[in-house]
Design an enzyme around this catalytic site. Structure first.
Site, PDB file in Angstrom:
ATOM      1  N   TYR A 117      -5.585 -12.623   6.000  1.00 52.66           N
ATOM      2  CA  TYR A 117      -6.588 -12.170   6.969  1.00 52.66           C
ATOM      3  C   TYR A 117      -7.914 -11.769   6.323  1.00 52.66           C
ATOM      4  O   TYR A 117      -8.910 -11.578   7.022  1.00 52.66           O
ATOM      5  CB  TYR A 117      -6.050 -11.013   7.837  1.00 52.66           C
ATOM      6  CG  TYR A 117      -5.667  -9.750   7.093  1.00 52.66           C
ATOM      7  CD1 TYR A 117      -6.615  -8.922   6.511  1.00 52.66           C
ATOM      8  CD2 TYR A 117      -4.326  -9.371   6.999  1.00 52.66           C
ATOM      9  CE1 TYR A 117      -6.255  -7.764   5.841  1.00 52.66           C
ATOM     10  CE2 TYR A 117      -3.955  -8.217   6.339  1.00 52.66           C
ATOM     11  CZ  TYR A 117      -4.920  -7.423   5.754  1.00 52.66           C
ATOM     12  OH  TYR A 117      -4.557  -6.292   5.093  1.00 52.66           O
ATOM     13  N   GLU A 118      -7.921 -11.651   5.003  1.00 49.34           N
ATOM     14  CA  GLU A 118      -9.185 -11.320   4.346  1.00 49.34           C
ATOM     15  C   GLU A 118     -10.129 -12.517   4.317  1.00 49.34           C
ATOM     16  O   GLU A 118     -11.295 -12.375   3.951  1.00 49.34           O
ATOM     17  CB  GLU A 118      -8.912 -10.835   2.919  1.00 49.34           C
ATOM     18  CG  GLU A 118      -8.197  -9.490   2.886  1.00 49.34           C
ATOM     19  CD  GLU A 118      -7.799  -9.081   1.481  1.00 49.34           C
ATOM     20  OE1 GLU A 118      -8.700  -8.772   0.696  1.00 49.34           O
ATOM     21  OE2 GLU A 118      -6.587  -9.086   1.181  1.00 49.34           O
ATOM     22  N   HIS A 176      -4.440 -10.747   1.129  1.00 47.99           N
ATOM     23  CA  HIS A 176      -3.919 -11.104   2.453  1.00 47.99           C
ATOM     24  C   HIS A 176      -4.698 -12.286   3.018  1.00 47.99           C
ATOM     25  O   HIS A 176      -5.908 -12.396   2.813  1.00 47.99           O
ATOM     26  CB  HIS A 176      -4.050  -9.917   3.420  1.00 47.99           C
ATOM     27  CG  HIS A 176      -3.353  -8.686   2.969  1.00 47.99           C
ATOM     28  ND1 HIS A 176      -3.923  -7.805   2.081  1.00 47.99           N
ATOM     29  CD2 HIS A 176      -2.129  -8.194   3.265  1.00 47.99           C
ATOM     30  CE1 HIS A 176      -3.064  -6.816   1.858  1.00 47.99           C
ATOM     31  NE2 HIS A 176      -1.966  -7.022   2.557  1.00 47.99           N
ATOM     32  N   HIS A 203      -5.875  -0.899  -1.622  1.00 54.22           N
ATOM     33  CA  HIS A 203      -5.224  -1.975  -2.369  1.00 54.22           C
ATOM     34  C   HIS A 203      -6.006  -2.262  -3.655  1.00 54.22           C
ATOM     35  O   HIS A 203      -6.496  -3.364  -3.842  1.00 54.22           O
ATOM     36  CB  HIS A 203      -5.204  -3.268  -1.549  1.00 54.22           C
ATOM     37  CG  HIS A 203      -4.197  -3.287  -0.442  1.00 54.22           C
ATOM     38  ND1 HIS A 203      -4.439  -2.801   0.804  1.00 54.22           N
ATOM     39  CD2 HIS A 203      -2.917  -3.755  -0.402  1.00 54.22           C
ATOM     40  CE1 HIS A 203      -3.364  -2.964   1.575  1.00 54.22           C
ATOM     41  NE2 HIS A 203      -2.429  -3.540   0.869  1.00 54.22           N
ATOM     42  N   HIS A 259      -4.720   2.585  11.604  1.00 51.11           N
ATOM     43  CA  HIS A 259      -4.483   2.198  10.207  1.00 51.11           C
ATOM     44  C   HIS A 259      -4.281   3.413   9.296  1.00 51.11           C
ATOM     45  O   HIS A 259      -3.450   3.404   8.392  1.00 51.11           O
ATOM     46  CB  HIS A 259      -5.629   1.323   9.677  1.00 51.11           C
ATOM     47  CG  HIS A 259      -5.510   0.991   8.223  1.00 51.11           C
ATOM     48  ND1 HIS A 259      -4.486   0.205   7.710  1.00 51.11           N
ATOM     49  CD2 HIS A 259      -6.258   1.348   7.140  1.00 51.11           C
ATOM     50  CE1 HIS A 259      -4.622   0.083   6.391  1.00 51.11           C
ATOM     51  NE2 HIS A 259      -5.680   0.781   6.027  1.00 51.11           N
ATOM     52  N   SER A 286       0.840  -1.196   0.000  1.00 50.49           N
ATOM     53  CA  SER A 286       0.000   0.000   0.000  1.00 50.49           C
ATOM     54  C   SER A 286       0.878   1.251   0.000  1.00 50.49           C
ATOM     55  O   SER A 286       1.946   1.254   0.603  1.00 50.49           O
ATOM     56  CB  SER A 286      -0.901   0.006   1.237  1.00 50.49           C
ATOM     57  OG  SER A 286      -0.183  -0.423   2.365  1.00 50.49           O
ATOM     58  N   ALA A 289       4.264  -2.876   4.215  1.00 50.75           N
ATOM     59  CA  ALA A 289       4.301  -1.968   5.358  1.00 50.75           C
ATOM     60  C   ALA A 289       4.518  -2.839   6.589  1.00 50.75           C
ATOM     61  O   ALA A 289       3.992  -3.943   6.665  1.00 50.75           O
ATOM     62  CB  ALA A 289       2.979  -1.226   5.481  1.00 50.75           C
ATOM     63  N   MET A 296       1.913  -8.307   8.118  1.00 46.07           N
ATOM     64  CA  MET A 296       0.812  -9.238   7.843  1.00 46.07           C
ATOM     65  C   MET A 296       0.806  -9.729   6.400  1.00 46.07           C
ATOM     66  O   MET A 296      -0.253 -10.080   5.872  1.00 46.07           O
ATOM     67  CB  MET A 296      -0.527  -8.542   8.134  1.00 46.07           C
ATOM     68  CG  MET A 296      -0.650  -7.916   9.507  1.00 46.07           C
ATOM     69  SD  MET A 296      -2.230  -7.062   9.658  1.00 46.07           S
ATOM     70  CE  MET A 296      -1.948  -6.083  11.135  1.00 46.07           C
ATOM     71  N   SER A 297       1.958  -9.736   5.764  1.00 47.99           N
ATOM     72  CA  SER A 297       1.975 -10.174   4.355  1.00 47.99           C
ATOM     73  C   SER A 297       3.323 -10.784   4.014  1.00 47.99           C
ATOM     74  O   SER A 297       4.083 -11.183   4.895  1.00 47.99           O
ATOM     75  CB  SER A 297       1.705  -8.968   3.434  1.00 47.99           C
ATOM     76  OG  SER A 297       2.792  -8.058   3.484  1.00 47.99           O
ATOM     77  N   ASN A 341       5.224   2.476  11.287  1.00 50.45           N
ATOM     78  CA  ASN A 341       4.916   2.795  12.702  1.00 50.45           C
ATOM     79  C   ASN A 341       5.799   1.927  13.566  1.00 50.45           C
ATOM     80  O   ASN A 341       6.336   0.924  13.089  1.00 50.45           O
ATOM     81  CB  ASN A 341       3.444   2.462  12.995  1.00 50.45           C
ATOM     82  CG  ASN A 341       3.133   0.995  12.698  1.00 50.45           C
ATOM     83  OD1 ASN A 341       2.938   0.620  11.527  1.00 50.45           O
ATOM     84  ND2 ASN A 341       3.127   0.170  13.720  1.00 50.45           N
TER      85      ASN A 341
HETATM   86  N1  HPA Z   1       2.000  -4.719  12.704  1.00 51.41           N
HETATM   87  C1  HPA Z   1       1.649  -5.535  11.714  1.00 51.41           C
HETATM   88  N2  HPA Z   1       1.537  -5.133  10.449  1.00 51.41           N
HETATM   89  C2  HPA Z   1       1.788  -3.840  10.176  1.00 51.41           C
HETATM   90  C3  HPA Z   1       2.155  -2.938  11.185  1.00 51.41           C
HETATM   91  C4  HPA Z   1       2.259  -3.408  12.517  1.00 51.41           C
HETATM   92  O1  HPA Z   1       2.587  -2.664  13.469  1.00 51.41           O
HETATM   93  N3  HPA Z   1       2.316  -1.724  10.571  1.00 51.41           N
HETATM   94  C5  HPA Z   1       2.076  -1.920   9.253  1.00 51.41           C
HETATM   95  N4  HPA Z   1       1.750  -3.194   9.003  1.00 51.41           N
END
Ligand code: HPA
Length: 266
Positions: free
Chosen positions: A79-80, A77, A55, A241, A24, A107, A205-206, A229
């Site tokens: 998680y979807e 992903h 996305h 987010h 993203s 990310a 998460m990817s 972050n």
């Molecule tokens: N954790 C998991 N996935 C992420 C994060 C996070 O802090 N930031 C961006 N994707």
């Protein structure tokens, strides 16, 4: 898969060696692709379509820095709610198209205390804490080995090359280990402390399922994370987010320049 490849090949007459998965916020890299042919995921037979905002899904064939590439703008992903098989289907498609190199971006949350939001990190290795592998199930020996070696999973030569490119740009890159959680919830503060103890520098998460399948097909992988972050509990504020997306966009310019220069020397 046959229908999928037939459809894509009916739209293109190139065979790029470089595939790029854009996380993203890397929209402006996608905009710089020249001589482009775009194919929406929703038009490709059997191709899974992502549901996450930010996305939008398409394959973009074209040139970056004079080199033929195929970029995936948007990814699926786990998680979807998709099966692992769906998550990695696009990578299998890129393998069938004949890519030799995969540049995969994401990310991630910073776990290493020396990192800050906005850093870019070359992925040197990963830890798959989920226990899920996209290779679970029958193995097609014509695609790759049953028991895949994970040595040099993130290619050392590509890492050295990216390092070199970034120093020529005057851009400081972090390096580290990416730990894969399924999400979609962010980690707890305790999970972030665990990740640090276990040797992770970032969490996300990817990427990991896709990388495993790329390696199964013998594709060389370069992974780059945007640290959007710091992980939960590192700073005294909740994760949001929209901030993750915003930091991703803020660094997308330097990230795009880095990717463009990297492709130029591949
Ligand atoms: N954790 C998991 N996935 C992420 C994060 C996070 O802090 N930031 C961006 N994707």
């Amino acid at each position: 898969m046959k229908k999928t490849i037939k459809y894509i090949k009916s739209k293109i007459n190139v065979a790029p060696e470089i595939g790029i998965v854009l996380g993203s916020g890397l929209g402006n890299f996608a905009d710089n692709i020249e001589d482009r042919i775009e194919i929406s995921y929703k038009d490709i037979p059997n191709f899974p379509v992502s549901t996450v905002s930010g996305h939008d899904g398409k394959l973009i064939f074209g040139k970056i820095n004079g080199k033929d590439i195929v970029a995936m703008k948007g990814r699926i992903h786990f998680y979807e709610g998709y099966d692992m098989k769906d998550v990695v289907f696009p990578i299998k498609v890129l393998a069938e198209i004949g890519i030799k190199y995969l540049i995969i971006t994401n990310a991630a949350g910073g776990v290493n205390m020396d990192f800050s939001a906005g850093d870019l990190m070359l992925i040197t290795d990963h830890i798959n804490i989920t226990g899920r592998s996209p290779l679970i199930g029958p193995n097609d020996d014509s695609e790759g080995p049953r028991f895949l070696d994970m040595t040099n999973c993130y290619d050392n030569e590509l890492i050295a090359m990216a390092d070199d490119v970034s120093s020529k740009m005057g851009l400081k890159l972090q390096k580290g280990v990416y730990m894969y959680f399924t999400g979609p919830n962010y980690e707890t503060a305790a999970e972030i402390r665990m990740a640090r103890v276990l040797g992770a520098d970032a969490v996300g998460m990817s990427t990991v399922p896709e990388v495993i399948v790329a390696r199964h097909r013998g594709i060389k992988v370069l992974g780059i994370s945007t640290i959007t972050n710091m992980g939960t509990g590192v700073l005294d504020k909740p994760l949001d987010h929209s901030e993750v997306v915003q930091v991703g966009q803020e660094v997308s310019h330097k990230f795009s320049k880095l990717l463009t220069d990297i492709v130029g020397v591949m």
